[in-house]
Design an enzyme around this catalytic site. Structure first.
Site, PDB file in Angstrom:
ATOM      1  N   GLU A 363      54.521 -88.068  22.135  1.00  0.00           N
ATOM      2  CA  GLU A 363      53.209 -88.090  22.814  1.00  0.00           C
ATOM      3  C   GLU A 363      52.404 -86.820  22.497  1.00  0.00           C
ATOM      4  O   GLU A 363      51.687 -86.281  23.342  1.00  0.00           O
ATOM      5  CB  GLU A 363      53.372 -88.348  24.305  1.00  0.00           C
ATOM      6  CG  GLU A 363      54.045 -89.701  24.516  1.00  0.00           C
ATOM      7  CD  GLU A 363      53.876 -90.327  25.871  1.00  0.00           C
ATOM      8  OE1 GLU A 363      52.910 -89.989  26.574  1.00  0.00           O
ATOM      9  OE2 GLU A 363      54.709 -91.187  26.204  1.00  0.00           O
TER      10      GLU A 363
HETATM   11  N1  CAA Z   1      39.790 -88.769  25.367  1.00  0.00           N
HETATM   12  C1  CAA Z   1      38.739 -89.478  24.878  1.00  0.00           C
HETATM   13  N2  CAA Z   1      38.301 -89.362  23.611  1.00  0.00           N
HETATM   14  C2  CAA Z   1      38.937 -88.505  22.808  1.00  0.00           C
HETATM   15  C3  CAA Z   1      40.041 -87.732  23.243  1.00  0.00           C
HETATM   16  C4  CAA Z   1      40.463 -87.892  24.586  1.00  0.00           C
HETATM   17  N3  CAA Z   1      41.502 -87.212  25.093  1.00  0.00           N
HETATM   18  N4  CAA Z   1      40.477 -86.970  22.215  1.00  0.00           N
HETATM   19  C5  CAA Z   1      39.680 -87.238  21.167  1.00  0.00           C
HETATM   20  N5  CAA Z   1      38.746 -88.188  21.526  1.00  0.00           N
HETATM   21  C6  CAA Z   1      37.666 -88.761  20.721  1.00  0.00           C
HETATM   22  C7  CAA Z   1      36.679 -87.689  20.297  1.00  0.00           C
HETATM   23  O1  CAA Z   1      35.681 -87.477  21.292  1.00  0.00           O
HETATM   24  C8  CAA Z   1      36.096 -88.290  19.044  1.00  0.00           C
HETATM   25  O2  CAA Z   1      35.136 -89.278  19.372  1.00  0.00           O
HETATM   26  P1  CAA Z   1      33.570 -89.158  18.924  1.00  0.00           P
HETATM   27  O3  CAA Z   1      33.575 -89.110  17.437  1.00  0.00           O
HETATM   28  O4  CAA Z   1      32.966 -90.372  19.504  1.00  0.00           O
HETATM   29  O5  CAA Z   1      33.099 -87.894  19.538  1.00  0.00           O
HETATM   30  C9  CAA Z   1      37.272 -89.022  18.453  1.00  0.00           C
HETATM   31  O6  CAA Z   1      38.189 -89.281  19.516  1.00  0.00           O
HETATM   32  C10 CAA Z   1      37.975 -88.235  17.359  1.00  0.00           C
HETATM   33  O7  CAA Z   1      38.387 -87.038  17.938  1.00  0.00           O
HETATM   34  P2  CAA Z   1      38.802 -85.761  17.097  1.00  0.00           P
HETATM   35  O8  CAA Z   1      37.759 -85.485  16.053  1.00  0.00           O
HETATM   36  O9  CAA Z   1      39.146 -84.693  18.059  1.00  0.00           O
HETATM   37  O10 CAA Z   1      40.109 -86.312  16.346  1.00  0.00           O
HETATM   38  P3  CAA Z   1      41.144 -85.565  15.464  1.00  0.00           P
HETATM   39  O11 CAA Z   1      41.442 -86.373  14.286  1.00  0.00           O
HETATM   40  O12 CAA Z   1      40.759 -84.123  15.278  1.00  0.00           O
HETATM   41  O13 CAA Z   1      42.492 -85.647  16.383  1.00  0.00           O
HETATM   42  C11 CAA Z   1      44.108 -85.031  17.976  1.00  0.00           C
HETATM   43  C12 CAA Z   1      42.620 -85.137  17.620  1.00  0.00           C
HETATM   44  C13 CAA Z   1      44.121 -84.401  19.361  1.00  0.00           C
HETATM   45  C14 CAA Z   1      44.866 -84.122  17.038  1.00  0.00           C
HETATM   46  C15 CAA Z   1      44.720 -86.462  18.000  1.00  0.00           C
HETATM   47  O14 CAA Z   1      44.812 -87.008  16.723  1.00  0.00           O
HETATM   48  C16 CAA Z   1      46.098 -86.509  18.647  1.00  0.00           C
HETATM   49  O15 CAA Z   1      46.218 -86.468  19.873  1.00  0.00           O
HETATM   50  N6  CAA Z   1      47.162 -86.611  17.809  1.00  0.00           N
HETATM   51  C17 CAA Z   1      48.531 -86.796  18.321  1.00  0.00           C
HETATM   52  C18 CAA Z   1      48.864 -88.236  18.453  1.00  0.00           C
HETATM   53  C19 CAA Z   1      50.044 -88.451  19.331  1.00  0.00           C
HETATM   54  O16 CAA Z   1      50.112 -87.979  20.469  1.00  0.00           O
HETATM   55  N7  CAA Z   1      51.010 -89.243  18.848  1.00  0.00           N
HETATM   56  C20 CAA Z   1      52.127 -89.592  19.648  1.00  0.00           C
HETATM   57  C21 CAA Z   1      52.527 -91.005  19.403  1.00  0.00           C
HETATM   58  S1  CAA Z   1      52.720 -92.027  20.774  1.00  0.00           S
HETATM   59  C22 CAA Z   1      54.258 -91.751  21.397  1.00  0.00           C
HETATM   60  O17 CAA Z   1      54.907 -90.776  21.137  1.00  0.00           O
HETATM   61  C23 CAA Z   1      54.678 -92.777  22.370  1.00  0.00           C
HETATM   62  C24 CAA Z   1      56.111 -92.985  22.572  1.00  0.00           C
HETATM   63  O18 CAA Z   1      56.681 -93.957  22.096  1.00  0.00           O
HETATM   64  C25 CAA Z   1      56.854 -92.104  23.523  1.00  0.00           C
END
Ligand code: CAA
Length: 380
Positions: A363
């Site tokens: 996550e």
């Molecule tokens: N809430 C709402 N919108 C969000 C957001 C949030 N928390 N975070 C980003 N966004 C939106 C942004 O506003 C943007 O939208 P707009 O273009 O409309 O403004 C869009 O999403 C893209 O955002 P970023 O440019 O910030 O995206 P990024 O490519 O830089 O990535 C990141 C941001 C935080 C690194 C994200 O990619 C991330 O969280 N990565 C990790 C993914 C993850 O947690 N994977 C785990 C897998 S699931 C798992 O583990 C489940 C399981 O089985 C236990």
């Protein structure tokens, strides 16, 4: 902020504590060894209401707050983090996502069964080449009018084989980047949907983790969640809440290991006295307890923010990064306090140490949390 627990909070926490001690503890070492988790235990967690705690009562959910949820997560995780990861994924990523963004039909058809534990859910975002970099989805969902055709592979999926309903994130229009991503509900057993082999994991071995393959899987349009292109935001929003649950899991793993180390140190004698009377051990206990209490405050703060309708991206990420580091540090020290006994299975702390590591990875890794935190503090 008032973190005083209500009577309802204490009741649900005690129910989870009792369930963990009477139902989870007896077979936890065997489940870890055999990498299995019996369906009867999932059913019992459903009967106790642990699988749809925060979802709306009209769809079978408990209608509880996030504080109740983190209390349950902590208690289950003290004993069995494999059980708590199922609870976490089903509650935070699947039920919360559907309850908040699903259509009325989706809630009636799917959510009502997920909240009660009749069916189990999985959340499918990660891919062989898109773990942290979640916008780089390779799985495609091509619009065919009244349905989509899904192709691709998902990796490290919790509840991979035991789930019935899968929330799958896929790219519909690559040119639109994250705005071309959608989320879909896929039912187990549909043609072209294959469950890959089980991952052989270091920790949380009782929970089943698999890769999934989608080969021309037909998904009806009514199974898309939200408007076209909403999938990435859907994933980010659900993961933000999910991170509070994983922070609570890390807190539970740390407190479980601490309690075992404390008890052991009061019984084990060396150099003429119980080892807790030696500063070498007492100072370790002091450090463990302090970092656990600091983690608890961060986890409670994030849950409180969510319950108050405030933004919890930043506080949830801080809670996860800090509590997961605490889980690693405290479990390692708990093994040390136990000496040679800490290195063997029957004392439980070696399992907790192995389980702790995943909380710094899934996550969103600790590094991802730091991206979220630094963006949060630098944005103004
Ligand atoms: N809430 C709402 N919108 C969000 C957001 C949030 N928390 N975070 C980003 N966004 C939106 C942004 O506003 C943007 O939208 P707009 O273009 O409309 O403004 C869009 O999403 C893209 O955002 P970023 O440019 O910030 O995206 P990024 O490519 O830089 O990535 C990141 C941001 C935080 C690194 C994200 O990619 C991330 O969280 N990565 C990790 C993914 C993850 O947690 N994977 C785990 C897998 S699931 C798992 O583990 C489940 C399981 O089985 C236990």
């Amino acid at each position: 902020m008032d973190f005083k627990l209500t009577e309802e909070h204490i009741m649900i926490r005690d129910a989870a504590r009792d369930f963990a001690k009477t139902e989870l503890l007896p077979g936890v070492i065997e489940r870890d060894e055999k990498q299995e988790f019996p369906k009867e235990l999932v059913k019992k967690m459903g009967d106790l209401g642990f699988l749809g705690m925060m979802a709306s009562p009209e769809y079978g959910g408990g209608g509880m707050d996030t504080i109740s949820y983190i209390l349950v997560m902590e208690e289950l995780s003290k004993i069995d983090a494999s059980a708590s990861v199922m609870v976490s994924v089903n509650n935070s990523l699947v039920c919360w996502g559907l309850d908040t963004y699903g259509s009325e039909e989706q809630k009636k058809k799917y959510l009502t069964k997920l909240t009660t534990g009749e069916k189990l859910g999985a959340f499918c975002l990660s891919e062989p080449e898109a773990g942290s970099d979640a916008t780089s989805q390779r799985t495609t969902a091509i619009d065919q009018g009244d349905h989509y055709i899904l192709n691709g592979t998902k990796n490290w999926i919790t509840n991979g084989s035991s789930a019935d309903y899968y929330l799958v994130i896929a790219q519909t229009d690559r040119e639109k980047k994250h705005k071309g991503i959608n989320a879909f509900i896929v039912e187990k057993g549909v043609e072209g949907f294959e469950i890959g082999p089980k991952e052989q994991k270091m920790g949380i071995r009782g929970s089943d983790t698999h890769s999934l393959n989608f080969n021309d899987v037909k998904v009806p349009k009514e199974n898309r969640i939200g408007e076209d292109g909403f999938g990435f935001k859907f994933a980010m929003k659900t993961l933000s809440g999910g991170r509070i649950g994983i922070a609570a899991q890390a807190l539970g793993i740390a407190s479980g290991a601490y309690e075992l180390a404390l008890d052991y140190s009061k019984q084990r004698k060396a150099f003429g006295t119980e080892i807790c009377n030696h500063q070498a051990i007492a100072f370790k206990l002091a450090d463990m307890y302090t970092s656990i209490e600091a983690s608890r405050h961060l986890v409670m703060r994030a849950a409180w923010d969510k319950d108050q309708g405030q933004n919890y991206d930043l506080t949830g990420a801080m809670a996860k990064v800090y509590a997961s580091k605490t889980a690693m540090d405290v479990t390692t020290e708990a093994v040390q306090v136990h000496g040679g006994n800490g290195y063997v299975k029957e004392y439980h702390v070696e399992r907790l140490m192995r389980d702790a590591k995943i909380t710094q990875i899934y996550e969103g890794t600790s590094e991802i949390q730091k991206i979220v935190i630094s963006r949060g503090i630098l944005k103004d």
